[in-house]
Design a protein around this motif. Sequence first.
Motif, mmCIF file in Angstrom:
data_model
loop_
_atom_site.group_PDB
_atom_site.id
_atom_site.type_symbol
_atom_site.label_atom_id
_atom_site.label_comp_id
_atom_site.label_asym_id
_atom_site.label_seq_id
_atom_site.Cartn_x
_atom_site.Cartn_y
_atom_site.Cartn_z
ATOM 1 N N GLY A 13 0.811 -1.204 0.000
ATOM 2 C CA GLY A 13 0.000 0.000 0.000
ATOM 3 C C GLY A 13 0.847 1.257 0.000
ATOM 4 N N ASP A 14 0.352 2.280 0.680
ATOM 5 C CA ASP A 14 1.019 3.587 0.709
ATOM 6 C C ASP A 14 1.648 3.827 2.072
ATOM 7 O OD1 ASP A 14 -1.196 4.267 2.332
ATOM 8 O OD2 ASP A 14 -2.355 4.890 0.576
ATOM 9 N N SER A 15 1.693 5.080 2.533
ATOM 10 C CA SER A 15 2.369 5.399 3.785
ATOM 11 C C SER A 15 1.722 4.749 4.996
ATOM 12 C CB SER A 15 2.418 6.920 3.991
ATOM 13 O OG SER A 15 1.111 7.460 4.059
ATOM 14 N N GLY A 63 3.330 7.679 -0.163
ATOM 15 C CA GLY A 63 2.975 8.532 -1.284
ATOM 16 C C GLY A 63 2.393 7.812 -2.484
ATOM 17 N N ASN A 64 2.368 6.506 -2.448
ATOM 18 C CA ASN A 64 1.904 5.746 -3.614
ATOM 19 C C ASN A 64 0.418 5.929 -3.902
ATOM 20 O OD1 ASN A 64 3.679 2.579 -4.187
ATOM 21 N ND2 ASN A 64 4.356 4.682 -4.380
ATOM 22 N N THR A 65 0.109 5.931 -5.191
ATOM 23 C CA THR A 65 -1.256 5.794 -5.688
ATOM 24 C C THR A 65 -1.374 4.424 -6.345
ATOM 25 O OG1 THR A 65 -0.733 6.665 -7.883
ATOM 26 C CG2 THR A 65 -1.345 8.272 -6.170
ATOM 27 N N VAL A 66 -2.560 4.103 -6.815
ATOM 28 C CA VAL A 66 -2.721 2.821 -7.490
ATOM 29 C C VAL A 66 -1.889 2.782 -8.775
ATOM 30 C CG1 VAL A 66 -4.734 3.371 -8.941
ATOM 31 C CG2 VAL A 66 -4.460 1.056 -8.031
ATOM 32 N N VAL A 87 -4.094 -5.565 0.197
ATOM 33 C CA VAL A 87 -3.872 -4.307 -0.521
ATOM 34 C C VAL A 87 -4.692 -3.197 0.125
ATOM 35 C CG1 VAL A 87 -3.987 -3.120 -2.747
ATOM 36 C CG2 VAL A 87 -3.574 -5.604 -2.678
ATOM 37 N N MET A 88 -4.024 -2.111 0.488
ATOM 38 C CA MET A 88 -4.729 -0.896 0.896
ATOM 39 C C MET A 88 -4.145 0.265 0.105
ATOM 40 S SD MET A 88 -4.880 1.360 4.385
ATOM 41 C CE MET A 88 -5.176 0.048 5.549
ATOM 42 N N ILE A 89 -4.922 0.800 -0.814
ATOM 43 C CA ILE A 89 -4.461 1.868 -1.679
ATOM 44 C C ILE A 89 -5.648 2.773 -2.018
ATOM 45 C CG2 ILE A 89 -4.816 0.745 -3.923
ATOM 46 C CD1 ILE A 89 -1.639 2.686 -2.899
ATOM 47 N N GLY A 90 -5.359 4.050 -2.250
ATOM 48 C CA GLY A 90 -6.426 4.959 -2.669
ATOM 49 C C GLY A 90 -6.432 6.291 -1.949
ATOM 50 N N ILE A 91 -5.790 6.354 -0.773
ATOM 51 C CA ILE A 91 -5.813 7.608 -0.027
ATOM 52 C C ILE A 91 -5.148 8.727 -0.829
ATOM 53 C CG2 ILE A 91 -4.867 8.787 1.993
ATOM 54 C CD1 ILE A 91 -5.471 6.258 3.603
ATOM 55 N N GLU A 105 -1.458 16.142 -13.089
ATOM 56 C CA GLU A 105 -0.794 14.916 -13.525
ATOM 57 C C GLU A 105 -0.644 13.927 -12.372
ATOM 58 O OE1 GLU A 105 2.530 17.819 -12.408
ATOM 59 O OE2 GLU A 105 0.549 17.891 -13.380
ATOM 60 N N TRP A 106 -0.781 14.391 -11.129
ATOM 61 C CA TRP A 106 -0.704 13.503 -9.969
ATOM 62 C C TRP A 106 -2.064 12.890 -9.624
ATOM 63 C CZ3 TRP A 106 2.273 17.236 -6.148
ATOM 64 C CH2 TRP A 106 3.570 17.461 -6.646
ATOM 65 N N HIS A 107 -3.122 13.401 -10.212
ATOM 66 C CA HIS A 107 -4.467 12.971 -9.833
ATOM 67 C C HIS A 107 -4.822 11.640 -10.487
ATOM 68 C CE1 HIS A 107 -5.600 17.516 -9.273
ATOM 69 N NE2 HIS A 107 -4.597 17.122 -8.508
#
Length: 215
Positions: A13-15, A63-66, A87-91, A105-107
């Motif tokens: 996942g992310d942070s 900082g990760n996105t999907v 998996v936990m991603i999306g925040i 571009e980050w969205h």
Amino acid sequence: MKIERGSSLLMIGDSITDCARARPIGEAVSWDIGNGYVSLVNALLGAACPREKIRIRNLGVSGNTVRDLADRWQADVLDLKPDWLSVMIGINDVWRQFDAPLQTEWHVGLDEYSATLEQLVGATRPHLKGLVLMSPFFIEPNRDDPLRAMMDCYGQAVRRVAQRHGAIFVDCQAAFDDILTLVHPAALAGDRIHPTLTGHMILARAFLEAVDFVW
């Protein structure tokens, strides 16, 4: 418990997952697995059922996105051949649309988010004994808050992917909502995103209850 004896469990996942885990792979040695919900899951399993010998690895990246997850999926998931995957991603997919509105571009919009998660899960599910999909969350009780409302939409997308692929769905937002009837968001996360230790225990408990861990 649904996770079988001797299984390997990879949590990505992310942070919220990362939490200062070691590189390249966070393993359950000292604090190398990080200091968040992944470490709590590992500690509770180790304390309550050591005979099960479940190996947990942490592959969260702050900082990760999907979209980022897709870029490293081969090396960080498929090549490691876990028995179980969480998996936990999306925040960040949602958050960047609010804290960096001009950096478009980050969205990662809802359609791209849903399609990418669907692709990753579809390609991976046949190789796993079990899959857990944990929803993104915003520690804010006001459902009309714009960020909270969008996060709920992304969480529902995760629920739909889980249903289509026979995955276990963990509603992290609902787990926090239950506690938010009694405490202020600041007690669980100063920025309403990165949990305190209590917040991470809420996540660990939600995960373990979903896999039928007996407390």
